[in-house]
Design a protein around this motif. Sequence first.
Motif, PDB file in Angstrom:
ATOM      1  N   SER A  46       0.744  -1.354  -0.033  1.00 13.19           N
ATOM      2  CA  SER A  46       0.027   0.101   0.003  1.00 13.19           C
ATOM      3  C   SER A  46       0.765   1.093   0.000  1.00 13.19           C
ATOM      4  O   SER A  46       1.947   1.204   0.653  1.00 13.19           O
ATOM      5  CB  SER A  46      -0.957  -0.009   1.263  1.00 13.19           C
ATOM      6  N   MET A  59      -2.550   0.973   5.119  1.00 11.76           N
ATOM      7  CA  MET A  59      -3.599  -0.050   4.799  1.00 11.76           C
ATOM      8  C   MET A  59      -5.175   0.567   5.061  1.00 11.76           C
ATOM      9  O   MET A  59      -5.221   1.561   5.729  1.00 11.76           O
ATOM     10  CB  MET A  59      -3.375  -1.418   5.542  1.00 11.76           C
ATOM     11  N   THR A  87      -8.760  -3.638   2.618  1.00 13.86           N
ATOM     12  CA  THR A  87      -7.413  -4.064   1.918  1.00 13.86           C
ATOM     13  C   THR A  87      -7.349  -5.441   1.482  1.00 13.86           C
ATOM     14  O   THR A  87      -7.153  -5.736   0.229  1.00 13.86           O
ATOM     15  CB  THR A  87      -6.191  -3.720   2.709  1.00 13.86           C
ATOM     16  N   ASP A 129       0.410  -9.311   0.663  1.00 10.54           N
ATOM     17  CA  ASP A 129       0.443  -7.993   1.180  1.00 10.54           C
ATOM     18  C   ASP A 129       1.836  -7.745   2.014  1.00 10.54           C
ATOM     19  O   ASP A 129       2.231  -8.680   2.892  1.00 10.54           O
ATOM     20  CB  ASP A 129      -0.770  -7.645   2.117  1.00 10.54           C
ATOM     21  N   SER A 183       2.943  -4.478   3.771  1.00  9.08           N
ATOM     22  CA  SER A 183       2.584  -3.185   3.840  1.00  9.08           C
ATOM     23  C   SER A 183       2.606  -3.257   5.377  1.00  9.08           C
ATOM     24  O   SER A 183       2.253  -1.979   5.872  1.00  9.08           O
ATOM     25  CB  SER A 183       1.256  -2.751   3.360  1.00  9.08           C
ATOM     26  N   TRP A 184       2.703  -4.193   6.093  1.00 11.42           N
ATOM     27  CA  TRP A 184       2.295  -4.017   7.440  1.00 11.42           C
ATOM     28  C   TRP A 184       3.396  -4.246   8.326  1.00 11.42           C
ATOM     29  O   TRP A 184       4.091  -5.134   8.547  1.00 11.42           O
ATOM     30  CB  TRP A 184       1.349  -5.072   7.992  1.00 11.42           C
TER      31      TRP A 184
END
Length: 394
Positions: free
Chosen positions: A178, A183, A188, A200, A202-203
């Motif tokens: 992202s 997010m 998402t 993903d 992004s975290w």
Amino acid sequence: MHYNICRSKYQGNMRSVVVVFLVAIYFAVAYAEDELPLAEPCDEDLCKAPDCRCSSQDIPGNLEPRNTPQFVLLTFDDAITELNTQTYRSIIYRRTNANKCPIGVTFFMHHEYTDYIMVNELYNQGFEIALHSISHRIPQDFWRYASYEELMREIGDQKQQIAFFANIPVNTIHGVRSPFLQMSGNNTFKMMQSAGITYDSSWPTTRFTDPGMWPYTLDFESTQDCVVGPCPTASIPGPWVIPMITWTDLGGFPCSMVDACFHTPDTEEEWFQFFFKNFQKHYFGNRAPFGFYIHEAFIRPRPHVWRAIERFLDVLNNINDVFMVNANEVIDWVKNPIPVNEYVKKDCRRTTPAACRPTICPGLFSADTEKRYYMRVCSRCPRSYPWVNNPLGL
């Protein structure tokens, strides 16, 4: 008196309308939340490979660290251009791991200013192309509150956009990061589920770093700390999370990306030692994937950082149980974990070459940005500059 009575009736009717409206909103929100059931604590008896994994620092397959491949994820973000591809050619082309297989690298690319001829070249070099949105628009809060439909237009549609203009297979595009690592909570991952996006990246996690947290799914409740909220709370089977295990800068502060570290070294040698110290936390720990996340624009004007990166990668490429791979290859291994002595015997990744018919498209106008763009593609030129709601520029 008559006026006061009418006004009273009018106010009463308006209050009734407002109450009905608020009740409708309440039930609409409740219904939307009910569409995605709240995730429950993970049950390891129900959550098993290859399709499910609890959020955990445990090594997949219950392997011992010494028997676990140490994966290294080198990723670059943002537009792919002719200029930054020159850097990539110098730093990552022709590299192999100690098992003689070509290294893997992942590019999280956004659309604006991207040169799709260069995307095709990177793909043909065996590198992974992943999603980073069409617009990468500001402010960051757009992404915080983005709806499912907005994310489908920004990211879901980008899969077809990349495949068309770079002429690469759409089924090789697996991942997303992202913009701004922001997010949109459940939206998402609901978007990922619909768009067929595997993982993903992004975290960030600042809590599960030593030992690090391994990739996991969202069938059950995530135990990962929520650094940049909102984070998902629902049960959303399918998509995987690759936790961005933060580095520790020279001041002891966490940073999700190399170029986001605040207290940084000065010299080439200090940068090399900085890279190696953060790597060792993984290698001598539980061997969770080591993320080297960076923007090329940080490297190009800093020759001492450039040299330190090349030295660092030279070392990694000569360690027998360390493997630079792309992000999707990590997910493949977590689904079917095998010890390092078996992993080194696997066939090397092979990329079927994708043809490119280089086409220059000058002066493409975008009504959305009110700018004209020079665009290079591996297909025919679009009528207008491709953008959100019109990803192919038809």
